[in-house]
Design an enzyme around this catalytic site. Structure first.
Site, PDB file in Angstrom:
ATOM      1  N   GLU A  60       0.817  -1.222   0.000  1.00  0.00           N
ATOM      2  CA  GLU A  60       0.000   0.000   0.000  1.00  0.00           C
ATOM      3  C   GLU A  60       0.849   1.271   0.000  1.00  0.00           C
ATOM      4  O   GLU A  60       0.362   2.329   0.393  1.00  0.00           O
ATOM      5  CB  GLU A  60      -0.945   0.013   1.210  1.00  0.00           C
ATOM      6  CG  GLU A  60      -1.985  -1.080   1.216  1.00  0.00           C
ATOM      7  CD  GLU A  60      -3.057  -0.950   0.139  1.00  0.00           C
ATOM      8  OE1 GLU A  60      -2.930  -0.074  -0.748  1.00  0.00           O
ATOM      9  OE2 GLU A  60      -4.016  -1.743   0.189  1.00  0.00           O
ATOM     10  N   HIS A 141     -12.465  -3.003   3.512  1.00  0.00           N
ATOM     11  CA  HIS A 141     -11.018  -3.124   3.726  1.00  0.00           C
ATOM     12  C   HIS A 141     -10.600  -2.728   5.149  1.00  0.00           C
ATOM     13  O   HIS A 141     -10.203  -3.595   5.921  1.00  0.00           O
ATOM     14  CB  HIS A 141     -10.313  -2.256   2.670  1.00  0.00           C
ATOM     15  CG  HIS A 141      -8.839  -2.408   2.614  1.00  0.00           C
ATOM     16  ND1 HIS A 141      -8.107  -2.148   1.490  1.00  0.00           N
ATOM     17  CD2 HIS A 141      -7.941  -2.762   3.564  1.00  0.00           C
ATOM     18  CE1 HIS A 141      -6.827  -2.359   1.734  1.00  0.00           C
ATOM     19  NE2 HIS A 141      -6.708  -2.729   2.995  1.00  0.00           N
TER      20      HIS A 141
END
Ligand SMILES: [Zn+2]
Length: 198
Positions: A60, A141
């Site tokens: 990420e 998420h």
């Protein structure tokens, strides 16, 4: 993150930015937190080049880099898969101010539009949703929290997760009373002045 119950295993990621260098240090991909050594931390620039480190950066990293590149106030980013904020992300609902500590993240915590993990699209969706905020949910998420240090971002993640838990629990037995926006704005001003819980 482990000690505060914000993640398990390798879930989530953290970074800290040094504006004078234009570099940030980010947790590596796929190494359990309790096994990460200092040399496993990856140092990156804002053009996605690895400047130091032999490990792969967190998948990420784009969602960290976008805040350092495009928001002056963010010097630390913490992303978690903590249970209650991830639950509201699964519903794609915002966490409303059933508890005043939601103010660490904003008047409420909105949910960013869905995109696949690790993508530039997710980074952009998170950035948009977090405008004027210190935290946003990520659809299906988890949570991302933003601070002027990584420690502050971690505190914000913890407070927002707590507020999400209270909101969830209150909804299971009744209809929580949500604090009005004016009151929350006053609380946010008070939080800006000092550190943790009051
Ligand atoms: Zn994640």
């Amino acid at each position: 993150m482990l000690q505060r119950g914000l993640t398990t295993g390798t879930g989530g990621n953290l970074s800290a930015y040094s504006p004078s260098d234009g570099l940030y240090a980010i947790s590596p991909s796929g190494i359990a937190y309790d096994e990460i050594r200092a040399q496993d931390i990856v140092v990156m620039d804002l053009e996605d080049n690895i400047v130091e480190g032999t490990q792969k950066p967190s998948s990420e990293y784009r969602m960290h880099r976008i805040f350092y590149r495009d928001r002056d106030d963010v010097l630390g980013v913490v992303h978690t898969h903590s249970i209650y904020t991830a639950t509201f992300g699964a519903l794609r609902q915002s966490v409303k101010a059933a508890h005043y500590l939601v103010g660490f993240g904003g008047v409420e915590i909105p949910c960013a539009q869905y995109a696949t993990f690790g993508t530039e699209e997710l980074a952009e969706n998170a950035f948009r949703s977090a405008e004027g905020q210190n935290a946003t949910l990520l659809a299906n998420h988890g949570l991302i929290a933003l601070g002027d240090s990584v420690e502050r971002a971690l505190d914000i993640a913890e407070e927002v997760e707590f507020a999400a838990q209270i909101y969830y629990r209150a909804r299971t037995i009744g209809e929580p009373i949500i604090l009005p926006e004016d009151e929350m704005k006053g609380i946010i001003d008070k939080f800006a002045g000092y550190g943790r819980r009051t």
